[in-house]
Design a protein around this motif. Structure first.
Motif, PDB file in Angstrom:
ATOM      1  N   GLY A 214      30.609  34.508  41.267  1.00  0.00           N
ATOM      2  CA  GLY A 214      32.022  34.540  41.588  1.00  0.00           C
ATOM      3  C   GLY A 214      32.238  33.969  42.980  1.00  0.00           C
ATOM      4  O   GLY A 214      31.331  33.379  43.571  1.00  0.00           O
ATOM      5  N   ASN A 215      33.420  34.177  43.520  1.00  0.00           N
ATOM      6  CA  ASN A 215      33.741  33.608  44.832  1.00  0.00           C
ATOM      7  C   ASN A 215      33.564  34.645  45.932  1.00  0.00           C
ATOM      8  O   ASN A 215      34.442  34.883  46.744  1.00  0.00           O
ATOM      9  N   GLY A 216      32.414  35.283  45.974  1.00  0.00           N
ATOM     10  CA  GLY A 216      32.134  36.272  47.008  1.00  0.00           C
ATOM     11  C   GLY A 216      32.012  37.668  46.435  1.00  0.00           C
ATOM     12  O   GLY A 216      32.198  37.897  45.231  1.00  0.00           O
ATOM     13  N   ASN A 217      31.716  38.621  47.316  1.00  0.00           N
ATOM     14  CA  ASN A 217      31.414  39.977  46.866  1.00  0.00           C
ATOM     15  C   ASN A 217      32.347  41.001  47.500  1.00  0.00           C
ATOM     16  O   ASN A 217      32.006  42.164  47.612  1.00  0.00           O
ATOM     17  N   SER A 221      37.473  39.585  45.590  1.00  0.00           N
ATOM     18  CA  SER A 221      36.792  38.442  44.952  1.00  0.00           C
ATOM     19  C   SER A 221      36.958  38.500  43.432  1.00  0.00           C
ATOM     20  O   SER A 221      37.131  39.579  42.847  1.00  0.00           O
ATOM     21  N   LYS A 222      36.888  37.335  42.816  1.00  0.00           N
ATOM     22  CA  LYS A 222      36.982  37.228  41.367  1.00  0.00           C
ATOM     23  C   LYS A 222      35.606  36.885  40.806  1.00  0.00           C
ATOM     24  O   LYS A 222      34.958  35.935  41.254  1.00  0.00           O
ATOM     25  N   LEU A 223      35.164  37.652  39.826  1.00  0.00           N
ATOM     26  CA  LEU A 223      33.870  37.423  39.195  1.00  0.00           C
ATOM     27  C   LEU A 223      34.047  36.681  37.884  1.00  0.00           C
ATOM     28  O   LEU A 223      35.106  36.738  37.254  1.00  0.00           O
ATOM     29  N   CYS A 224      32.975  36.010  37.473  1.00  0.00           N
ATOM     30  CA  CYS A 224      33.038  35.163  36.278  1.00  0.00           C
ATOM     31  C   CYS A 224      31.961  35.513  35.264  1.00  0.00           C
ATOM     32  O   CYS A 224      32.230  35.594  34.072  1.00  0.00           O
ATOM     33  N   ALA A 225      30.723  35.714  35.745  1.00  0.00           N
ATOM     34  CA  ALA A 225      29.597  35.932  34.831  1.00  0.00           C
ATOM     35  C   ALA A 225      28.551  36.811  35.504  1.00  0.00           C
ATOM     36  O   ALA A 225      28.527  36.947  36.731  1.00  0.00           O
ATOM     37  N   GLU A 226      27.679  37.399  34.674  1.00  0.00           N
ATOM     38  CA  GLU A 226      26.628  38.270  35.205  1.00  0.00           C
ATOM     39  C   GLU A 226      25.457  38.327  34.225  1.00  0.00           C
ATOM     40  O   GLU A 226      25.655  38.404  33.010  1.00  0.00           O
ATOM     41  N   TRP A 240      33.603  37.583  32.270  1.00  0.00           N
ATOM     42  CA  TRP A 240      34.939  38.129  32.528  1.00  0.00           C
ATOM     43  C   TRP A 240      35.931  37.375  31.651  1.00  0.00           C
ATOM     44  O   TRP A 240      36.293  36.228  31.916  1.00  0.00           O
ATOM     45  N   LEU A 241      36.350  38.038  30.565  1.00  0.00           N
ATOM     46  CA  LEU A 241      37.209  37.433  29.545  1.00  0.00           C
ATOM     47  C   LEU A 241      38.443  38.298  29.315  1.00  0.00           C
ATOM     48  O   LEU A 241      38.539  39.425  29.827  1.00  0.00           O
ATOM     49  N   GLY A 242      39.369  37.795  28.513  1.00  0.00           N
ATOM     50  CA  GLY A 242      40.603  38.509  28.244  1.00  0.00           C
ATOM     51  C   GLY A 242      40.383  39.747  27.385  1.00  0.00           C
ATOM     52  O   GLY A 242      39.518  39.768  26.505  1.00  0.00           O
ATOM     53  N   LEU A 243      41.176  40.782  27.652  1.00  0.00           N
ATOM     54  CA  LEU A 243      41.159  41.972  26.811  1.00  0.00           C
ATOM     55  C   LEU A 243      41.715  41.646  25.430  1.00  0.00           C
ATOM     56  O   LEU A 243      42.188  40.538  25.181  1.00  0.00           O
ATOM     57  N   LYS A 244      41.658  42.615  24.534  1.00  0.00           N
ATOM     58  CA  LYS A 244      42.124  42.460  23.159  1.00  0.00           C
ATOM     59  C   LYS A 244      41.412  41.287  22.480  1.00  0.00           C
ATOM     60  O   LYS A 244      42.023  40.376  21.921  1.00  0.00           O
ATOM     61  N   ASN A 245      40.072  41.333  22.567  1.00  0.00           N
ATOM     62  CA  ASN A 245      39.256  40.297  21.924  1.00  0.00           C
ATOM     63  C   ASN A 245      39.567  38.910  22.484  1.00  0.00           C
ATOM     64  O   ASN A 245      39.618  37.921  21.766  1.00  0.00           O
ATOM     65  N   ASN A 246      39.778  38.877  23.795  1.00  0.00           N
ATOM     66  CA  ASN A 246      40.004  37.642  24.544  1.00  0.00           C
ATOM     67  C   ASN A 246      41.369  37.007  24.263  1.00  0.00           C
ATOM     68  O   ASN A 246      41.573  35.830  24.527  1.00  0.00           O
TER      69      ASN A 246
END
Length: 380
Positions: A214-217, A221-226, A240-246
């Motif tokens: 993501g763009n920092g800790n 900050s916004k996270l993307c993957a882990e 990090w995806l949308g709720l309700k099945n994306n």
């Protein structure tokens, strides 16, 4: 467009990301395909279509992009077709009396793609693209594999080295990868490279058991993957995806199942940690799958045991069916339980004929990563 990110791989050139390819085609739909832009990343009944466009006569065209080889693009387009036919959105703009046209755009097609298309009755066209270099100029050439026609357009480009700003994996990550299978190692390193090369603001943050992107800790900050490694060293991917099945604009940390062969599922949302409850639930269902296979093969010792297992199976099945009908995420094990031919055991249900479920298709792992990257960029 002011510029497009291109990168050199060996002796050839490619778009830096699938999103760069889609951005460029969207901006030049009329010149490349003679189409009128309608919608991008359009959600309909659990599916996200890359581009919806129109012909002059209001005929709907669905375009799906891949920046690398993908064996399941025909199945993906078929799901889009089914969702659009059932819901029929945007009826003021689209004439649904005309057939929906489906277009797949890739740098190359696997022979399985042609087999799938051969036995599919829908109108599907294959377009192969290549980035051509001519001195200081670059061009996108798109070839229609069905009729041999092609179109070509100059790309206003920005050059990026394929390994630009991507640090070598840390010793901690390499130690974790050493305990993984070769397929897991390759998959994790590919996703890591894709994520870190997506944007200069993307950073890698590591701990003893987790590697986040993501763009920092900081708290804002916004996270993307882990990548998270459990107590046995098994890697689990979170995006990090949308709720309700994306389908929602609200973002949460989603746990992803994958077979490390390109197939994936959004199984559910875990705000933090590994999802101990989900782990336990998946293990319970895995055991029940094994038991029900034994029941089907008449390997259970007594009628009472068989009756008990079948009753439990139908309870599980009814609960999972409700989730499925509500378009909620299903785990891999839940899908497999629904795939069991329940009519073999319909004596428990008084002879009632039950629906048989079959899940032939899964999401693309690469596609889910692309969606997570785009959602991350929009949140910055």
């Amino acid at each position: 467009m002011d510029f497009v990110n291109l990168r050199k791989t060996g002796d050839s050139w490619e778009f830096a990301t699938e999103a760069d390819l889609e951005d460029f085609v969207w901006a030049n739909l009329k010149e490349l395909f003679g189409l009128i832009p309608l919608k991008r990343q359009y959600y309909v009944k659990g599916q996200i279509c890359d581009i919806l466009a129109l012909k002059e006569n209001k005929q709907l065209v669905v375009l799906e992009f891949k920046n690398a080889e993908d064996r399941y693009i025909v199945q993906q387009l078929t799901r889009y077709y089914n969702a659009l036919q059932e819901v029929k959105p945007l009826q003021d703009e689209i004439d649904y009396q005309q057939p929906i046209s489906l277009i797949a755009i890739k740098p190359n097609f696997h022979r399985d793609n042609f087999t799938d298309k051969k036995y599919n009755h829908l109108s599907i066209e294959f377009f192969e693209f290549v980035v051509l270099a001519d001195g200081f100029n670059y061009y996108l050439q798109i070839n229609n594999l069905d009729n041999g026609k092609f179109s070509k357009i100059e790309i206003p480009h920005q050059y990026r080295e394929s390994n630009e700003d991507i640090p070598l994996p840390s010793r901690g990550l390499m130690n974790r990868l050493a305990k993984c299978s070769s397929e897991q190692q390759e998959g994790i390193l590919k996703i890591r490279k894709k994520v870190l090369s997506f944007d200069k603001r993307m950073e890698e943050m590591s701990s003893a058991i987790s590697f986040r992107y993501g763009n920092g800790n900081s708290k804002t900050s916004k996270l993307c993957a882990e990548f998270y490694f459990d107590s046995k060293g098994v890697p689990i991917i979170f995006l990090w995806l949308g709720l309700k099945n994306n389908s929602s604009d609200r973002i949460s940390r989603a746990r992803i199942w994958t077979d490390w062969q390109g197939n994936a599922l959004l199984e559910g949302y875990v705000p933090s940690g590994i999802g101990a409850k989900m782990n336990s639930y998946k293990k319970t269902l895995s055991n029940r799958l094994k038991i029900m296979n034994e029941v089907a093969e008449n390997k259970t010792s007594t009628f009472q045991e068989k009756y008990k297992h079948m009753n439990q199976y139908f309870k599980d099945r009814n609960r999972i069916s409700r989730k499925f009908n509500n378009s909620e995420p299903l785990t891999y094990e839940e899908r497999k339980l629904l795939e069991i031919d329940a009519n073999k055991f319909c004596i428990v249900q008084g002879g009632e004929k039950l629906n048989t479920y079959k899940f032939d298709h899964y999401d693309s792992l690469n596609g889910l990563v692309e969606v997570a990257l785009e959602k991350w960029r929009k949140r910055l």
